[in-house]
Design a protein around this motif. Structure first.
Motif, PDB file in Angstrom:
ATOM      1  N   ASP A  88       5.716   1.493  -3.784  1.00 29.39           N
ATOM      2  CA  ASP A  88       7.020   0.736  -3.345  1.00 29.39           C
ATOM      3  C   ASP A  88       6.151  -0.226  -3.745  1.00 29.39           C
ATOM      4  O   ASP A  88       6.660  -1.839  -3.620  1.00 29.39           O
TER       5      ASP A  88
ATOM      6  N   ALA B  94       1.114  -1.163   0.098  1.00 27.26           N
ATOM      7  CA  ALA B  94      -0.297   0.150   0.272  1.00 27.26           C
ATOM      8  C   ALA B  94       1.101   1.400  -0.158  1.00 27.26           C
ATOM      9  O   ALA B  94       0.441   2.900   0.718  1.00 27.26           O
ATOM     10  N   THR B  95       1.740   1.043  -0.311  1.00 26.03           N
ATOM     11  CA  THR B  95       3.155   2.356  -1.162  1.00 26.03           C
ATOM     12  C   THR B  95       3.169   2.171  -2.413  1.00 26.03           C
ATOM     13  O   THR B  95       2.689   1.040  -3.005  1.00 26.03           O
TER      14      THR B  95
ATOM     15  N   GLY C 173       3.761   8.968   9.737  1.00 28.14           N
ATOM     16  CA  GLY C 173       3.621   8.237   9.468  1.00 28.14           C
ATOM     17  C   GLY C 173       4.872   6.844   8.777  1.00 28.14           C
ATOM     18  O   GLY C 173       5.721   7.444   8.591  1.00 28.14           O
ATOM     19  N   VAL C 174       4.285   5.727   8.476  1.00 33.79           N
ATOM     20  CA  VAL C 174       5.516   4.656   8.176  1.00 33.79           C
ATOM     21  C   VAL C 174       5.260   4.487   6.885  1.00 33.79           C
ATOM     22  O   VAL C 174       6.203   3.232   6.625  1.00 33.79           O
ATOM     23  N   TYR C 175       4.139   4.337   6.223  1.00 36.79           N
ATOM     24  CA  TYR C 175       4.191   4.038   4.669  1.00 36.79           C
ATOM     25  C   TYR C 175       4.437   4.805   3.829  1.00 36.79           C
ATOM     26  O   TYR C 175       4.054   5.921   2.296  1.00 36.79           O
ATOM     27  N   THR C 176       6.369   5.033   4.199  1.00 29.65           N
ATOM     28  CA  THR C 176       6.836   6.348   2.784  1.00 29.65           C
ATOM     29  C   THR C 176       7.141   5.257   1.586  1.00 29.65           C
ATOM     30  O   THR C 176       7.317   4.437   1.630  1.00 29.65           O
ATOM     31  N   MET C 177       8.214   6.273   1.212  1.00 33.30           N
ATOM     32  CA  MET C 177       8.351   5.510  -0.244  1.00 33.30           C
ATOM     33  C   MET C 177       9.253   5.017  -0.651  1.00 33.30           C
ATOM     34  O   MET C 177      10.271   6.991  -0.007  1.00 33.30           O
ATOM     35  N   THR C 178      10.235   4.529  -1.433  1.00 33.91           N
ATOM     36  CA  THR C 178      11.365   4.383  -0.211  1.00 33.91           C
ATOM     37  C   THR C 178      12.081   4.361  -1.935  1.00 33.91           C
ATOM     38  O   THR C 178      13.475   4.290  -2.084  1.00 33.91           O
TER      39      THR C 178
ATOM     40  N   GLY D 171      -1.833   3.544   4.745  1.00 29.71           N
ATOM     41  CA  GLY D 171      -2.288   2.934   3.612  1.00 29.71           C
ATOM     42  C   GLY D 171      -3.309   2.050   3.760  1.00 29.71           C
ATOM     43  O   GLY D 171      -3.569   1.303   2.523  1.00 29.71           O
TER      44      GLY D 171
ATOM     45  N   TYR E 227      11.939  -1.873   9.608  1.00 32.85           N
ATOM     46  CA  TYR E 227      12.023  -1.050   8.788  1.00 32.85           C
ATOM     47  C   TYR E 227      12.234  -0.851   8.288  1.00 32.85           C
ATOM     48  O   TYR E 227      11.894  -0.588   7.126  1.00 32.85           O
TER      49      TYR E 227
ATOM     50  N   GLN F 206       7.415  -1.593   6.453  1.00 36.61           N
ATOM     51  CA  GLN F 206       6.113  -0.775   7.452  1.00 36.61           C
ATOM     52  C   GLN F 206       5.767  -2.404   7.352  1.00 36.61           C
ATOM     53  O   GLN F 206       5.284  -2.867   8.608  1.00 36.61           O
TER      54      GLN F 206
ATOM     55  N   TYR G 198      -2.583   9.750   0.720  1.00 37.73           N
ATOM     56  CA  TYR G 198      -0.743   9.506   0.904  1.00 37.73           C
ATOM     57  C   TYR G 198       0.439  10.550   1.848  1.00 37.73           C
ATOM     58  O   TYR G 198       0.876  10.116   2.615  1.00 37.73           O
TER      59      TYR G 198
END
Lengths: 276, 108
Positions: free
Chosen positions: A192, A189-190, B93-98, B59, A225, A230, B53
Motif C-alpha cells: 500500500d 513498506a507495504t 504484525g502491523v504491516y498488513t495490506m489494505t 516492513g 491504525y 501503521q 512479508y
C-alpha cells in the motif's frame, strides 16, 4: 528562554531515495520548501539541533526497546541504510555529549528517557539533515520516540516528553533548535506504500497548528491504525514538538506525494511559554 | 513460528557489514544462530520477500533486505503483493495490506 526554533518535517526515505521516480516539478517544490526550512533554522543561530525522530530499527530492537531515547555522543554516523539506496552519502555528524548529558539529566526529572552513547542515524534523521543542514554545521542531538514496535508509549507521554525537552532546553545557556520528523498517515513498506489519507492528515495538522492538546491527544492507536496506517503512529513526534514549542503552528508545505509514501509536510511553530 | 528470530536476523543483517558478508559466504552457519523454523530459514535462504512479508516481518526491516538482494523498489513492492497471492494474508504484525492487488496508488 533558550529554545530558538521549532519545526516539523517529513522524513520518508523516498524523498531522496526515490526522488527520480517523482514528478520533477513536484519533487523540487518540496525539496525547496525543505531547504527553506533549513534557512529559517540557521537564521535562529542555534548552537545545537535536537532532532526528534521515529527511527526504524537502526539502533533499537525489540530485545530492549526504549519508549524514549536521547543520544549522548560527540560523534554520530549516518545514514545506516545503504547510501546508494537512500542516495545520501554516509558520513560522521557532530554531536555534543556534554550538552546532551545536561539535557538528559533534566528530562529525567519527568520522563524515564534512555540515553545512547552510540547512535547511527537512519532516514528519520538523515533525510531531514540532508536538506536542513547540508553542510552539517550544527551539532545534532538525536532523540527517538518508539513508533515502530508496539506497545508504544501513549500520546500523553509523548506530550510529556516534549514538555521535558522544552524545560531542559530552557535550562541550558545554549541556543537550542528542535525539529520533529515523521509522517502523518502512511502505509510505508507495504504493498500500500503511497496510500495517503489526506483528510486525516489535514485534520491532524489543524489540531497541531492551533496546538490543541486535548484534540491532539484524543487519538487512540486503534483509530490511528485504521485511519492513518501503521505509519500514523509517528504522530507522536509532531505531538511532542507541539508540547515543546507551546505556540501556534504554521504549515509551510503540505502535499501528498504517493511515490514518497506520505503527505510531504514542512511546518514551524512559534515558541511560547505554556501556562497550563 | 519464530517471528522474533526472523526479525532479529533482518535487524542484524541490515546494520552489520560482517553479517552481510556471512550471508553471502556462510549462510547456513549464520542462520543456525537464529531461532528459525524451517519455513523461515528457507524464506531467508532463498530471498523469498513475499513469504517473509506474509509471515509478519516489520516492513522497515524487510525493505532493506530486499534492497540488499538487489531488488529495485517496484520489484520489492510487487514481491509483497505476490506473496499475499501465493501464501495468503499477512499473519502477524502491523504491516498488513489494505488495498487491492491492482491498486497501485504510487504507480508501482
Amino acid at each position: 528562554m533558550s529554545l530558538v526554533f521549532a519545526g516539523i518535517c517529513s522524513h520518508a526515505p523516498g524523498i531522496t531515495g526515490r526522488a527520480e521516480l517523482a514528478d520533477p516539478a513536484l519533487k523540487e517544490s518540496f525539496h525547496a520548501a525543505f531547504r527553506h526550512m533549513g534557512d529559517q533554522l540557521h537564521a535562529a543561530r542555534p548552537d545545537a539541533l535536537i532532532v526528534v525522530g521515529a527511527e526504524h530499527f537502526g539502533n533499537f530492537f525489540m530485545n530492549n526497546m526504549p519508549a524514549f531515547a536521547i543520544g549522548m555522543s560527540d560523534q554520530y554516523e549516518g545514514p545506516i541504510e545503504d547510501p546508494a539506496w537512500l542516495k545520501i552519502e554516509r558520513r560522521s555528524i557532530a554531536g555534543n555529549a556534554a550538552l546532551s548529558k545536561r539535557l538528559i539529566v533534566e528530562v529525567m526529572n519527568s520522563v524515564d528517557v534512555a540515553y545512547a552513547e552510540e547512535w547511527k542515524f537512519d532516514h528519520a534523521i538523515s533525510v531531514p539533515l540532508h536538506f536542513l543542514t547540508p553542510k552539517y554545521d550544527i551539532p545534532v542531538i538525536p532523540a527517538n520516540i518508539n513508533c515502530q514496535g508496539p506497545p508504544l508509549a501513549p500520546l500523553h507521554r509523548a506530550w510529556a516528553f516534549g514538555e521535558a525537552l522544552r524545560r531542559a532546553a530552557d535550562l541550558v545557556p545554549e541556543r537550542i533548535a528542535i525539529v520533529a520528523t515523521g509522517g502523518i498517515s502512511h502505509w510505508p513498506a507495504t504493498p500500500d506504500s503511497g496510500k495517503i489519507n489526506e483528510a486525516w492528515d489535514r485534520e491532524f495538522l489543524q489540531r497541531w497548528g492551533r496546538n490543541d492538546k486535548a484534540a491532539l491527544l484524543s487519538y487512540t492507536d486503534v483509530e490511528t491504525y485504521r485511519d492513518g496506517g501503521q505509519g500514523g503512529f509517528e504522530i507522536r513526534t509532531f505531538i511532542a514538538l507541539a508540547a515543546a514549542a507551546g505556540g501556534q503552528g504554521s504549515v509551510q508545505y503540505f502535499k501528498p506525494i504517493p511515490i514518497f509514501a506520505v503527505s510531504c509536510t514542512i511546518g514551524t511553530m512559534s515558541i511560547q511559554c505554556r501556562t497550563s | 513460528m519464530s517471528l522474533y528470530g526472523l526479525q532479529k536476523f533482518l535487524y542484524e543483517l541490515n546494520r552489520n557489514p560482517r553479517t552481510q558478508t556471512r550471508y553471502q559466504e556462510e549462510r547456513a552457519a549464520l542462520l543456525q544462530e537464529y531461532p528459525l523454523d524451517e519455513q523461515e530459514r528457507a524464506a531467508i535462504d532463498s530471498g523469498d520477500i513475499g513469504l517473509i512479508y506474509v509471515l509478519g516481518a516489520n516492513g522497515q526491516l524487510l525493505m532493506h533486505f530486499a534492497a540488499f538482494l538487489g531488488m529495485p523498489w517496484p520489484s520489492y513492492i510487487q514481491a509483497m503483493r505476490e506473496g499475499v497471492v501465493r501464501y495468503g494474508p499477512v499473519r502477524a504484525g502491523v504491516y498488513t495490506m489494505t488495498l487491492g492487488l491492482d491498486e497501485k496508488v504510487a504507480g508501482v
